[in-house]
Design a protein around this motif. Sequence first.
Motif, short mmCIF file in Angstrom:
data_model
loop_
_atom_site.label_atom_id
_atom_site.label_comp_id
_atom_site.label_asym_id
_atom_site.label_seq_id
_atom_site.Cartn_x
_atom_site.Cartn_y
_atom_site.Cartn_z
N THR A 35 40.79 34.11 50.25
CA THR A 35 39.95 33.36 49.32
C THR A 35 38.88 34.26 48.71
O THR A 35 38.62 34.19 47.50
CB THR A 35 39.31 32.16 50.04
OG1 THR A 35 40.34 31.34 50.58
CG2 THR A 35 38.44 31.35 49.11
N CYS A 36 38.28 35.08 49.53
CA CYS A 36 37.26 36.01 49.06
C CYS A 36 37.84 36.98 48.03
O CYS A 36 37.25 37.19 46.97
CB CYS A 36 36.67 36.78 50.25
SG CYS A 36 35.43 38.00 49.80
N MET A 37 38.99 37.56 48.33
CA MET A 37 39.62 38.49 47.41
C MET A 37 39.98 37.81 46.10
O MET A 37 39.80 38.38 45.02
CB MET A 37 40.87 39.11 48.05
CG MET A 37 40.57 40.10 49.17
SD MET A 37 39.75 41.61 48.64
CE MET A 37 41.11 42.50 47.91
N ALA A 38 40.46 36.58 46.17
CA ALA A 38 40.81 35.83 44.95
C ALA A 38 39.57 35.62 44.09
O ALA A 38 39.65 35.71 42.86
CB ALA A 38 41.45 34.50 45.32
N GLY A 39 38.46 35.36 44.72
CA GLY A 39 37.22 35.19 44.00
C GLY A 39 36.74 36.45 43.31
O GLY A 39 35.91 36.41 42.40
N ARG A 40 37.27 37.58 43.73
CA ARG A 40 36.91 38.86 43.14
C ARG A 40 38.01 39.40 42.23
O ARG A 40 37.99 40.54 41.80
CB ARG A 40 36.57 39.87 44.24
CG ARG A 40 35.20 39.56 44.84
CD ARG A 40 35.00 40.19 46.19
NE ARG A 40 33.63 40.04 46.65
CZ ARG A 40 33.14 38.90 47.14
NH1 ARG A 40 33.89 37.84 47.24
NH2 ARG A 40 31.88 38.83 47.55
N GLY A 41 39.04 38.54 41.96
CA GLY A 41 40.07 38.89 40.99
C GLY A 41 41.35 39.48 41.56
O GLY A 41 42.16 40.03 40.81
N TRP A 42 41.58 39.37 42.84
CA TRP A 42 42.76 39.96 43.48
C TRP A 42 43.65 38.89 44.08
O TRP A 42 43.17 37.97 44.73
CB TRP A 42 42.35 40.96 44.55
CG TRP A 42 41.72 42.17 43.95
CD1 TRP A 42 40.40 42.36 43.70
CD2 TRP A 42 42.40 43.33 43.48
NE1 TRP A 42 40.21 43.58 43.10
CE2 TRP A 42 41.41 44.19 42.96
CE3 TRP A 42 43.73 43.72 43.44
CZ2 TRP A 42 41.73 45.44 42.40
CZ3 TRP A 42 44.04 44.95 42.91
CH2 TRP A 42 43.05 45.80 42.40
N VAL A 43 44.97 39.02 43.88
CA VAL A 43 45.95 38.08 44.40
C VAL A 43 46.93 38.83 45.29
O VAL A 43 47.45 39.88 44.90
CB VAL A 43 46.71 37.38 43.26
CG1 VAL A 43 47.73 36.38 43.79
CG2 VAL A 43 45.74 36.69 42.31
N LYS A 44 47.19 38.30 46.49
CA LYS A 44 48.13 38.94 47.42
C LYS A 44 49.56 38.53 47.06
O LYS A 44 49.83 37.35 46.84
CB LYS A 44 47.80 38.49 48.85
CG LYS A 44 48.67 39.11 49.91
CD LYS A 44 48.29 40.55 50.16
CE LYS A 44 49.00 41.08 51.37
NZ LYS A 44 48.76 42.47 51.60
N ALA A 45 50.44 39.50 46.99
CA ALA A 45 51.86 39.22 46.71
C ALA A 45 52.46 38.44 47.87
O ALA A 45 52.18 38.75 49.04
CB ALA A 45 52.62 40.52 46.50
#
Length: 66
Positions: free
Chosen positions: A54-64
């Motif tokens: 969730t934190c990474m998504a908020g910073r513009g990153w999506v996990k494959a």
Amino acid sequence: MRQIALVLAAAALLSACASAPNDGWTAREGAMPYESARAACQQISYGIEVNYITCMAGRGWVKAKK
């Protein structure tokens, strides 16, 4: 607090040598630099994967997805 941040930053840099670039994460438009996002999210996710994602998504990153 500052020493903890330095230790985490050093660990992130060292672990980057052992993993693929961006470790399977894909940047969206306007994403924060990967290493900065990763370091910040490691500090605030408390080792809980869903918090980290969730934190990474908020910073513009999506996990494959696997």
